[in-house]
Design a protein around this motif. Structure first.
Motif, PDB file in Angstrom:
ATOM      1  N   ILE A   1      -1.855   2.354  -8.897  1.00 59.64           N
ATOM      2  CA  ILE A   1      -0.793   1.403  -8.165  1.00 59.64           C
ATOM      3  C   ILE A   1      -0.708   0.152  -8.901  1.00 59.64           C
ATOM      4  O   ILE A   1      -1.607  -0.485  -9.483  1.00 59.64           O
ATOM      5  N   SER A   2       0.717  -0.380  -8.966  1.00 61.39           N
ATOM      6  CA  SER A   2       0.922  -1.537  -9.518  1.00 61.39           C
ATOM      7  C   SER A   2       2.255  -2.099  -9.070  1.00 61.39           C
ATOM      8  O   SER A   2       2.837  -1.535  -8.191  1.00 61.39           O
TER       9      SER A   2
ATOM     10  N   ALA B   1      -4.047   0.622  -2.355  1.00 55.37           N
ATOM     11  CA  ALA B   1      -3.519  -0.504  -2.081  1.00 55.37           C
ATOM     12  C   ALA B   1      -3.531  -1.670  -3.103  1.00 55.37           C
ATOM     13  O   ALA B   1      -4.516  -1.596  -4.122  1.00 55.37           O
ATOM     14  N   ILE B   2      -2.638  -2.773  -3.249  1.00 55.01           N
ATOM     15  CA  ILE B   2      -3.064  -3.778  -4.190  1.00 55.01           C
ATOM     16  C   ILE B   2      -2.538  -5.219  -3.297  1.00 55.01           C
ATOM     17  O   ILE B   2      -1.618  -5.088  -2.569  1.00 55.01           O
ATOM     18  N   THR B   3      -3.351  -5.997  -3.684  1.00 62.18           N
ATOM     19  CA  THR B   3      -3.218  -7.445  -2.979  1.00 62.18           C
ATOM     20  C   THR B   3      -2.480  -8.131  -3.730  1.00 62.18           C
ATOM     21  O   THR B   3      -1.829  -7.828  -4.791  1.00 62.18           O
ATOM     22  N   THR B   4      -2.005  -9.693  -3.118  1.00 58.31           N
ATOM     23  CA  THR B   4      -1.188 -10.346  -3.818  1.00 58.31           C
ATOM     24  C   THR B   4      -1.440 -10.745  -4.985  1.00 58.31           C
ATOM     25  O   THR B   4      -0.869 -11.079  -5.971  1.00 58.31           O
TER      26      THR B   4
ATOM     27  N   GLY C   1       0.674  -1.382   0.123  1.00 65.68           N
ATOM     28  CA  GLY C   1       0.016  -0.074   0.164  1.00 65.68           C
ATOM     29  C   GLY C   1       0.835   1.159   0.018  1.00 65.68           C
ATOM     30  O   GLY C   1       2.011   1.169   0.438  1.00 65.68           O
ATOM     31  N   TRP C   2       0.391   2.257  -0.351  1.00 62.98           N
ATOM     32  CA  TRP C   2       0.774   3.657  -0.616  1.00 62.98           C
ATOM     33  C   TRP C   2       0.031   4.330   0.485  1.00 62.98           C
ATOM     34  O   TRP C   2      -1.295   4.636   0.357  1.00 62.98           O
TER      35      TRP C   2
ATOM     36  N   TYR D   1       4.667   0.335  -7.266  1.00 60.53           N
ATOM     37  CA  TYR D   1       4.686   1.650  -7.978  1.00 60.53           C
ATOM     38  C   TYR D   1       3.294   2.487  -7.559  1.00 60.53           C
ATOM     39  O   TYR D   1       2.315   2.035  -7.354  1.00 60.53           O
ATOM     40  N   LEU D   2       3.649   3.744  -7.692  1.00 54.93           N
ATOM     41  CA  LEU D   2       2.287   4.521  -7.709  1.00 54.93           C
ATOM     42  C   LEU D   2       2.553   5.662  -8.811  1.00 54.93           C
ATOM     43  O   LEU D   2       3.321   6.391  -8.667  1.00 54.93           O
ATOM     44  N   GLN D   3       1.821   5.390 -10.055  1.00 56.58           N
ATOM     45  CA  GLN D   3       1.678   6.417 -10.873  1.00 56.58           C
ATOM     46  C   GLN D   3       0.631   7.439 -10.604  1.00 56.58           C
ATOM     47  O   GLN D   3      -0.310   7.274 -10.279  1.00 56.58           O
TER      48      GLN D   3
END
Length: 118
Positions: free
Chosen positions: A69-70, A50-53, A35-36, A79-81
């Motif tokens: 997010i990626s 946030a991004i899960t597995t 997460g950011w 990453y956070l674009q």
């Protein structure tokens, strides 16, 4: 030793873009949700994205449609674009790693400052 190292912050004009990176070491990256978060002066830290597995994502309402997010599990990096940046996006941005099963395995980076100003 677990390390999360953010990079990519800086000064940008309103309407501009930045790409934040968070490189993780000392963890099995694929087992962590990432997460950011951000914290503006005088405000509480808040979740940005946030991004899960498995790659599912969620965003704060204030950044939906502007931030993406990626993650790259091969590079142990998230990453956070950030596009169409606004002055209210100014904050210190922190990377977070949460193990999917073990709650105590929850780690933070030291943050990177993003300033949006003309």
């Amino acid at each position: 030793q677990v390390q999360l190292v953010e990079s990519g912050g800086g000064l940008v004009q309103p309407g501009g873009s930045l790409r934040l990176s968070c490189a993780a070491s000392g963890i099995i990256f694929s087992l962590y949700a990432m997460g950011w978060y951000r914290q503006a002066p005088g405000k509480q830290r808040e979740l940005v994205a946030a991004i899960t597995t498995g790659g599912s994502t969620n965003y704060a309402d204030s950044v939906k449609g502007r931030f993406t997010i990626s993650r790259d599990n091969a590079k142990n990096t998230v990453y956070l674009q950030m596009n169409s940046l606004k002055p209210e996006d100014t904050a210190v941005y922190y990377c977070n790693a949460k193990h999917t099963i073990v709650d105590r395995m929850d780690y933070w980076g030291k943050g990177t400052l993003v300033t949006v100003s003309s």
